[in-house]
Design a protein around this motif. Structure first.
Motif, mmCIF file in Angstrom:
data_model
loop_
_atom_site.group_PDB
_atom_site.id
_atom_site.type_symbol
_atom_site.label_atom_id
_atom_site.label_comp_id
_atom_site.label_asym_id
_atom_site.label_seq_id
_atom_site.Cartn_x
_atom_site.Cartn_y
_atom_site.Cartn_z
ATOM 1 N N THR A 108 -5.458 4.261 -6.843
ATOM 2 C CA THR A 108 -6.632 3.389 -6.856
ATOM 3 C C THR A 108 -7.723 3.842 -5.895
ATOM 4 O O THR A 108 -8.825 3.298 -5.919
ATOM 5 C CB THR A 108 -6.234 1.949 -6.477
ATOM 6 N N ARG A 109 -7.417 4.839 -5.049
ATOM 7 C CA ARG A 109 -8.352 5.209 -3.982
ATOM 8 C C ARG A 109 -8.152 6.678 -3.653
ATOM 9 O O ARG A 109 -7.019 7.166 -3.632
ATOM 10 C CB ARG A 109 -8.073 4.334 -2.749
ATOM 11 N N ASP A 158 -17.780 3.940 -0.781
ATOM 12 C CA ASP A 158 -17.741 2.581 -0.225
ATOM 13 C C ASP A 158 -17.043 2.557 1.134
ATOM 14 O O ASP A 158 -16.893 1.487 1.731
ATOM 15 C CB ASP A 158 -17.076 1.602 -1.196
ATOM 16 N N THR A 208 0.841 -1.197 0.000
ATOM 17 C CA THR A 208 0.000 0.000 0.000
ATOM 18 C C THR A 208 0.874 1.244 0.000
ATOM 19 O O THR A 208 1.978 1.249 0.564
ATOM 20 C CB THR A 208 -0.937 0.070 1.229
ATOM 21 N N GLU A 229 -12.758 2.825 -7.953
ATOM 22 C CA GLU A 229 -13.769 1.998 -7.302
ATOM 23 C C GLU A 229 -13.877 2.304 -5.816
ATOM 24 O O GLU A 229 -14.916 2.051 -5.204
ATOM 25 C CB GLU A 229 -13.442 0.514 -7.488
ATOM 26 N N HIS A 230 -12.794 2.833 -5.239
ATOM 27 C CA HIS A 230 -12.758 3.019 -3.788
ATOM 28 C C HIS A 230 -12.643 4.501 -3.441
ATOM 29 O O HIS A 230 -11.663 5.165 -3.803
ATOM 30 C CB HIS A 230 -11.603 2.222 -3.189
ATOM 31 N N GLU A 249 -2.816 -1.177 -3.144
ATOM 32 C CA GLU A 249 -3.723 -0.057 -2.875
ATOM 33 C C GLU A 249 -2.909 1.230 -2.828
ATOM 34 O O GLU A 249 -1.918 1.305 -2.107
ATOM 35 C CB GLU A 249 -4.429 -0.265 -1.528
ATOM 36 N N GLY A 271 -1.988 -5.667 -7.407
ATOM 37 C CA GLY A 271 -3.191 -5.195 -6.734
ATOM 38 C C GLY A 271 -2.939 -4.234 -5.593
ATOM 39 O O GLY A 271 -3.790 -4.055 -4.716
ATOM 40 N N PRO A 315 -15.019 -6.137 3.046
ATOM 41 C CA PRO A 315 -13.569 -6.232 3.253
ATOM 42 C C PRO A 315 -12.760 -5.596 2.128
ATOM 43 O O PRO A 315 -11.701 -5.020 2.381
ATOM 44 C CB PRO A 315 -13.333 -7.750 3.325
ATOM 45 N N GLU A 316 -13.268 -5.683 0.891
ATOM 46 C CA GLU A 316 -12.520 -5.127 -0.238
ATOM 47 C C GLU A 316 -12.481 -3.603 -0.204
ATOM 48 O O GLU A 316 -11.631 -2.983 -0.850
ATOM 49 C CB GLU A 316 -13.128 -5.606 -1.568
ATOM 50 N N ALA A 317 -13.386 -2.981 0.553
ATOM 51 C CA ALA A 317 -13.451 -1.523 0.633
ATOM 52 C C ALA A 317 -12.698 -0.966 1.840
ATOM 53 O O ALA A 317 -12.509 0.252 1.937
ATOM 54 C CB ALA A 317 -14.910 -1.064 0.678
ATOM 55 N N ARG A 357 -6.727 -0.733 3.325
ATOM 56 C CA ARG A 357 -5.690 -1.717 3.601
ATOM 57 C C ARG A 357 -4.451 -1.075 4.217
ATOM 58 O O ARG A 357 -3.745 -1.701 5.028
ATOM 59 C CB ARG A 357 -5.335 -2.459 2.315
#
Length: 402
Positions: free
Chosen positions: A147-148, A217, A89, A186-187, A123, A121, A277-279, A282
């Motif tokens: 990504t966020r 989310d 992350t 997405e986040h 974050e 993947g 959990p995916e939201a 991390r």
């Protein structure tokens, strides 16, 4: 990240870590925190290590900051050696990171990737103020690999924003969230603050409902803390504003938990709710579960293998040390076994999954269960989880359990 720095032990000029800190390096998750210390104005409640243009002085600037941050990323690689450390992350915080051009944030992220490699993947989050981005900006962030996004909404009521000295209008948040979603994120997190002087329960409900209408989310909701040395603290001291009331704060928390839960966001940490959990954030989960991370920037804190250190505060001092090839670390501490146990309890007990019961004082844990502060759990391998009442009294519960 608070503005004051604790005392600690000296750090070698090259930033070398104790041998014990490097043991097991690569077996624990690894992350980067990037601190961007710039703000257009300082909010009255803020005690973070941030600087406006007039406060910055010579020796540092927004224009040169990305290069300074990249220099520290490269120093991190030298200090940590050639261990395989894929970065799970990256979190860019502030201050207002989005005062930097998106290309600069992208260059810092690219340096992390070049030196360490981003895990598949990974974050990658940046904080942002709603007024500091537009549609083109968030699109460029996404192109750079973020990504966020975490927006500082704080409130949907103008009079509450005015007390907090926030400059955006309530209608700005749904607009920027829409742009962010259209850019492919997405986040999305919205940060809220409750307990501001003059805020009512109805104001708080309106802020929660406005946040939910934007369909993030993830929502973070924090109780206002009146920090010494801030303009807000001075206003409270002079009697111009009423300090937050503990009972009102508890009521606001209960309102948040009820409303957010009714809309499908469940608490996974005392101040954080997510759709699943995916939201969950991390990066913060790595903090709360004892991972390793390197904090880049003035005043940033780092932790590797039980050794914790913190950088010099001022951007000019931070930049000067890196230009000389020496560590920007101000001081450090090596945590002993007892300290690490207490810290683990303090952090993990905040999580919905709790902490291992066998870390706790058993007599105190049984008393907490009897008092309705902990969920019942087996004392042979179970996990201690705070009840809703326990969440309201978390600091006192943790003190008793350690």
């Amino acid at each position: 990240m608070p503005a004051t720095l604790p005392d600690g032990d000296p750090v070698p000029a090259d930033g070398a870590l104790p041998a014990g800190a490097l043991e097991g390096l690569g077996t624990r998750p690894f992350a980067f925190y990037i601190h961007v210390p710039f703000c257009v104005t300082r909010c009255g409640y803020c005690d973070f290590n941030t600087y406006t243009a007039t406060e910055l002085g010579p020796g540092a600037s927004r224009e040169s900051y990305a290069d300074t941050a990249i220099a520290e990323v490269r120093m991190a690689r030298r200090v940590l050696g050639d261990a395989d450390l894929p970065v799970e992350t990256v979190f860019v915080g502030g201050g207002t990171p989005t005062l930097l051009p998106p290309g600069d944030l992208g260059r810092v992220l690219a340096a992390v990737d070049a030196e360490f490699g981003l895990a598949p993947g990974a974050e990658v989050t940046t904080e942002a103020n709603p007024e500091s981005v537009d549609e083109a900006y968030v699109a460029k962030l996404r192109e750079a690999g973020f990504t966020r996004v975490s927006y500082g909404m704080q409130s949907a009521r103008e009079h509450v924003l005015a007390v907090l000295e926030r400059s955006h209008t309530p209608g700005r948040v749904p607009e920027v969230v829409g742009w962010t979603r259209e850019a492919g994120f997405e986040h999305i997190n919205l940060d809220l603050i409750y307990g501001t002087p003059g805020e009512t329960d109805d104001d708080w409900r309106a802020s929660l409902e406005a946040a939910l209408e934007a369909e993030p989310d993830h929502v973070s909701a924090y109780a206002l803390i009146v920090e010494d040395g801030t303009r807000l603290a001075a206003q409270v001291r002079r009697g111009e504003l009423t300090p937050p009331d503990d009972d009102a704060m508890a009521d606001r928390y209960l309102i948040a938990d009820e409303l957010l839960g009714a809309h499908g966001l469940r608490w996974y940490e005392i101040s954080n709710w997510a759709t699943g959990p995916e939201a969950a954030c991390r990066h913060n989960l790595l903090y709360w579960t004892g991972a390793d991370w390197w904090g880049v920037g003035p005043g940033a804190h780092s932790h590797v293998g039980g050794t914790r250190w913190w950088n010099v505060k001022h951007p000019a001092a931070h930049a000067a040390r890196l230009a000389e090839g020496t560590t920007p670390a101000h001081a450090r501490e090596v945590l002993g076994a007892a300290d690490r146990r207490i810290e683990r309890i303090m952090l993990e007990l905040r999580l919905a999954e709790g902490c291992p019961v066998d870390l706790l004082d058993e007599r105190a844990a049984r008393r907490a269960v009897a008092d309705g502060l902990l969920e019942p759990a087996p004392f042979d391998g179970g996990r201690a989880v705070l009840t809703l009442r326990g969440r309201l009294l978390a600091d006192a519960v943790v003190r008793d359990l350690t």
